[in-house]
Write an enzyme that holds these catalytic residues in place. Sequence first.
Site, mmCIF file in Angstrom:
data_model
loop_
_atom_site.group_PDB
_atom_site.id
_atom_site.type_symbol
_atom_site.label_atom_id
_atom_site.label_comp_id
_atom_site.label_asym_id
_atom_site.label_seq_id
_atom_site.Cartn_x
_atom_site.Cartn_y
_atom_site.Cartn_z
ATOM 1 N N SER A 180 0.844 -1.172 -0.192
ATOM 2 C CA SER A 180 -0.419 0.249 -0.031
ATOM 3 C C SER A 180 0.391 1.177 0.493
ATOM 4 O O SER A 180 0.465 2.146 -0.205
ATOM 5 C CB SER A 180 -0.914 0.465 1.114
ATOM 6 O OG SER A 180 -0.288 0.428 2.263
ATOM 7 N N TYR A 181 2.315 1.413 -0.036
ATOM 8 C CA TYR A 181 3.474 2.071 0.476
ATOM 9 C C TYR A 181 3.153 3.264 -0.888
ATOM 10 O O TYR A 181 3.555 1.620 -1.788
ATOM 11 C CB TYR A 181 4.337 1.721 1.066
ATOM 12 C CG TYR A 181 4.423 1.649 2.175
ATOM 13 C CD1 TYR A 181 2.838 1.942 3.145
ATOM 14 C CD2 TYR A 181 5.625 1.149 2.881
ATOM 15 C CE1 TYR A 181 3.074 1.341 4.613
ATOM 16 C CE2 TYR A 181 5.388 0.957 4.450
ATOM 17 C CZ TYR A 181 4.086 0.962 4.819
ATOM 18 O OH TYR A 181 4.476 0.604 6.636
ATOM 19 N N THR A 182 3.254 4.061 -1.638
ATOM 20 C CA THR A 182 2.214 5.091 -0.967
ATOM 21 C C THR A 182 0.746 5.502 -1.124
ATOM 22 O O THR A 182 1.178 6.362 -1.617
ATOM 23 C CB THR A 182 3.131 6.084 -0.209
ATOM 24 O OG1 THR A 182 3.709 5.873 0.918
ATOM 25 C CG2 THR A 182 2.222 7.739 0.974
ATOM 26 N N GLY B 113 2.222 0.501 -4.454
ATOM 27 C CA GLY B 113 2.980 -0.178 -4.248
ATOM 28 C C GLY B 113 3.917 0.237 -5.339
ATOM 29 O O GLY B 113 4.804 -0.176 -5.409
ATOM 30 N N GLU B 114 4.004 1.823 -4.645
ATOM 31 C CA GLU B 114 5.070 2.240 -5.488
ATOM 32 C C GLU B 114 6.666 2.124 -4.607
ATOM 33 O O GLU B 114 7.287 2.140 -5.707
ATOM 34 C CB GLU B 114 5.434 3.850 -5.366
ATOM 35 C CG GLU B 114 3.874 4.999 -5.903
ATOM 36 C CD GLU B 114 2.685 4.191 -6.183
ATOM 37 O OE1 GLU B 114 1.493 4.436 -6.419
ATOM 38 O OE2 GLU B 114 2.272 4.423 -4.705
#
Length: 315
Positions: free
Chosen positions: A50-52, A61-62
């Site tokens: 979930s980040y961010t 997913g970054e």
Amino acid sequence: MAKIGSSDIDIFRLSLGGNPFGWTADEATSFEILDAFAESGANFIDTSDSYTASAPGNSGGESETIIGKWITDRGLRDDIVVATKVGSHPDFKGLKAETIAAAADASLRRLHADRIDLYYAHFDDPSTPLEETLEALNALVESGKVRYLGISNYTPERVREWLRITEENGYARPIALQPHYNLVHRKSYEPELAKIATDNNISVFPYFALASGFLTGKYRTRADIDGSPRERITASYFSDAGLAVVDAIAEIAENHTCEMSTVALAWLLTRPGITAPIASVSRVEQLPALLDAPDLVLTSDELDLLEQVSAAVGA
């Protein structure tokens, strides 16, 4: 170095938090931080699918994507241990069996990996039977997609239930626990989760180890956090008692000629069950202070002072 629980994974006693990657640190800066981290001999990175997602322009997913690109580019897949989490990505909310399976595959793609070293359930999902969640997580271990399992943000009661279900069904045991824990927030871990962890040989990796920068001395007034990316989180730590903790850390840091963040992390490493605190940086020059923490030895008087001022916070 230390082992995670009963596993065969050896890690440096500081875990690099991946939440700034793709948020407050762009890809180039993230690579610079990760390079310095690996060159120091450290090897454990913590992230989440979930980040961010909450940052403008992001979808989740970054951080995994940047970490995966870096590991592949540097050829470090067998040298770096990566922990990630499931349950909070906007496209994979909750912990139903099909959600877990799909989210794990998505994380593997972003990480450019064939296995996840440590996979946490990010938050409890009361709408899904815990038996279903644990069966799905165990299936990932049996398939080889996940090496080990961890628990994040669960109450003591639910952790005990997790352990019971695991025992009754012969599922893979959790080896890691991730609570919110620092010098100005102790109630999420002490005393119940601490006892569960130590009784069951579960390694503990506290997040918000530096209270989102509050324990670094960066913020001394509420005006200091206005407009900060971490304003919402950091504001909760402000109180006279909290600022007294900051003053005590500053005094000890001066005695040791080190950074305040080093002291705050070193204190965590003296606590029951703690294997490595999780801390993050947005600039490479902030990293050495974190990496120094495992080598800092606090005196008994310093530990007593931190205990006194921290207990007064009541959080």
